[in-house]
Design a protein around this motif. Structure first.
Motif, mmCIF file in Angstrom:
data_model
loop_
_atom_site.group_PDB
_atom_site.id
_atom_site.type_symbol
_atom_site.label_atom_id
_atom_site.label_comp_id
_atom_site.label_asym_id
_atom_site.label_seq_id
_atom_site.Cartn_x
_atom_site.Cartn_y
_atom_site.Cartn_z
ATOM 1 N N TYR A 264 0.831 -1.203 0.000
ATOM 2 C CA TYR A 264 0.000 0.000 0.000
ATOM 3 C C TYR A 264 0.868 1.257 0.000
ATOM 4 N N LEU A 265 1.879 1.292 0.871
ATOM 5 C CA LEU A 265 2.756 2.466 0.931
ATOM 6 C C LEU A 265 3.591 2.610 -0.332
ATOM 7 N N ALA A 266 3.994 1.499 -0.939
ATOM 8 C CA ALA A 266 4.751 1.560 -2.195
ATOM 9 C C ALA A 266 3.914 2.218 -3.281
ATOM 10 N N ASP A 267 2.638 1.886 -3.332
ATOM 11 C CA ASP A 267 1.736 2.525 -4.301
ATOM 12 C C ASP A 267 1.638 4.024 -4.029
ATOM 13 N N LEU A 268 1.489 4.404 -2.759
ATOM 14 C CA LEU A 268 1.425 5.825 -2.420
ATOM 15 C C LEU A 268 2.742 6.527 -2.743
ATOM 16 N N SER A 269 3.843 5.834 -2.570
ATOM 17 C CA SER A 269 5.150 6.402 -2.901
ATOM 18 C C SER A 269 5.257 6.660 -4.406
ATOM 19 N N GLU A 270 4.826 5.702 -5.207
ATOM 20 C CA GLU A 270 4.853 5.861 -6.663
ATOM 21 C C GLU A 270 4.002 7.035 -7.110
ATOM 22 N N ARG A 271 2.941 7.342 -6.349
ATOM 23 C CA ARG A 271 2.050 8.464 -6.675
ATOM 24 C C ARG A 271 2.565 9.788 -6.103
ATOM 25 N N GLY A 272 3.691 9.757 -5.387
ATOM 26 C CA GLY A 272 4.269 10.975 -4.827
ATOM 27 C C GLY A 272 3.680 11.403 -3.503
ATOM 28 N N VAL A 273 2.898 10.537 -2.871
ATOM 29 C CA VAL A 273 2.252 10.865 -1.592
ATOM 30 C C VAL A 273 3.190 10.587 -0.423
ATOM 31 N N VAL A 274 3.848 9.438 -0.438
ATOM 32 C CA VAL A 274 4.765 9.050 0.631
ATOM 33 C C VAL A 274 6.190 9.370 0.186
ATOM 34 N N ALA A 275 6.884 10.164 1.002
ATOM 35 C CA ALA A 275 8.279 10.504 0.710
ATOM 36 C C ALA A 275 9.226 9.503 1.356
ATOM 37 N N LEU A 276 8.948 9.140 2.603
ATOM 38 C CA LEU A 276 9.778 8.205 3.365
ATOM 39 C C LEU A 276 8.881 7.396 4.281
ATOM 40 N N ARG B 191 -1.603 5.900 16.646
ATOM 41 C CA ARG B 191 -1.110 6.641 15.483
ATOM 42 C C ARG B 191 -1.106 8.116 15.845
ATOM 43 N N THR B 192 0.045 8.770 15.682
ATOM 44 C CA THR B 192 0.180 10.190 15.969
ATOM 45 C C THR B 192 0.504 10.915 14.673
ATOM 46 N N VAL B 193 -0.202 12.001 14.406
ATOM 47 C CA VAL B 193 -0.005 12.769 13.181
ATOM 48 C C VAL B 193 0.369 14.201 13.546
ATOM 49 N N ARG B 194 1.422 14.684 12.913
ATOM 50 C CA ARG B 194 1.858 16.069 13.116
ATOM 51 C C ARG B 194 2.041 16.719 11.760
ATOM 52 N N GLU B 195 1.489 17.922 11.577
ATOM 53 C CA GLU B 195 1.772 18.693 10.369
ATOM 54 C C GLU B 195 3.219 19.147 10.456
ATOM 55 N N TRP B 196 3.903 19.137 9.314
ATOM 56 C CA TRP B 196 5.325 19.461 9.294
ATOM 57 C C TRP B 196 5.584 20.446 8.173
ATOM 58 N N LYS B 197 6.438 21.417 8.447
ATOM 59 C CA LYS B 197 6.766 22.442 7.453
ATOM 60 C C LYS B 197 8.268 22.421 7.181
ATOM 61 N N PRO B 198 8.726 21.469 6.360
ATOM 62 C CA PRO B 198 10.159 21.402 6.070
ATOM 63 C C PRO B 198 10.610 22.630 5.288
ATOM 64 N N VAL B 199 11.753 23.171 5.680
ATOM 65 C CA VAL B 199 12.275 24.366 4.996
ATOM 66 C C VAL B 199 13.685 24.160 4.435
ATOM 67 N N LEU B 200 14.408 23.170 4.943
ATOM 68 C CA LEU B 200 15.760 22.886 4.477
ATOM 69 C C LEU B 200 15.934 21.398 4.254
ATOM 70 N N GLY B 201 16.748 21.044 3.294
ATOM 71 C CA GLY B 201 17.065 19.638 3.101
ATOM 72 C C GLY B 201 17.299 19.276 1.649
ATOM 73 N N ALA B 202 18.175 18.326 1.443
ATOM 74 C CA ALA B 202 18.524 17.884 0.096
ATOM 75 C C ALA B 202 17.350 17.214 -0.627
ATOM 76 N N TRP B 203 16.396 16.682 0.126
ATOM 77 C CA TRP B 203 15.295 15.964 -0.482
ATOM 78 C C TRP B 203 14.102 16.850 -0.828
ATOM 79 N N LEU B 204 14.146 18.110 -0.441
ATOM 80 C CA LEU B 204 13.018 18.996 -0.731
ATOM 81 C C LEU B 204 12.979 19.361 -2.205
ATOM 82 N N PRO B 205 11.788 19.369 -2.811
ATOM 83 C CA PRO B 205 11.679 19.809 -4.205
ATOM 84 C C PRO B 205 12.060 21.299 -4.298
ATOM 85 N N GLN B 206 12.646 21.661 -5.409
ATOM 86 C CA GLN B 206 13.060 23.062 -5.625
ATOM 87 C C GLN B 206 11.859 23.946 -5.887
#
Length: 92
Positions: free
Chosen positions: A25-37, A77-92
């Motif tokens: 299931y997660l592999a499918d979501l990853s292929e769709r760009g939903v799951v990053a890691l 299950r714990t969910v936190r909104e996250w606002k990444p601002v730095l990192g090599a994996w972030l889209p430009q």
């Protein structure tokens, strides 16, 4: 799209039998760009997922469709909104 960090805690050893369907299931979501890691924590009591969704409702639907949830393998299950601002994996 909003980023979320999801931490799960397994319900005993129920996850062992469900894990192949969960990963598929997660592999499918990853292929769709939903799951990053995604992956289990080193002590094997749970896992972490970094994923995107349009809003909390969409995220909830995605998480509720996960075989771990559907087949009762999660204790928490714990969910936190996250606002990444730095990192090599972030889209430009």
């Amino acid at each position: 799209m909003t980023w979320y960090v999801v931490e799960t805690r397994y319900d005993g050893d129920k996850y062992v039998d469900v894990r192949p369907r969960h990963r598929e299931y997660l592999a499918d979501l990853s292929e769709r760009g939903v799951v990053a890691l995604a992956g289990p924590l080193e002590d094997n009591v749970g896992g972490m997922i970094v994923m995107q969704a349009a809003d909390r409702d969409e995220l909830q639907a995605l998480l509720d469709a996960d075989p771990y949830h559907l087949e009762g393998a999660l204790a928490e299950r714990t969910v936190r909104e996250w606002k990444p601002v730095l990192g090599a994996w972030l889209p430009q």
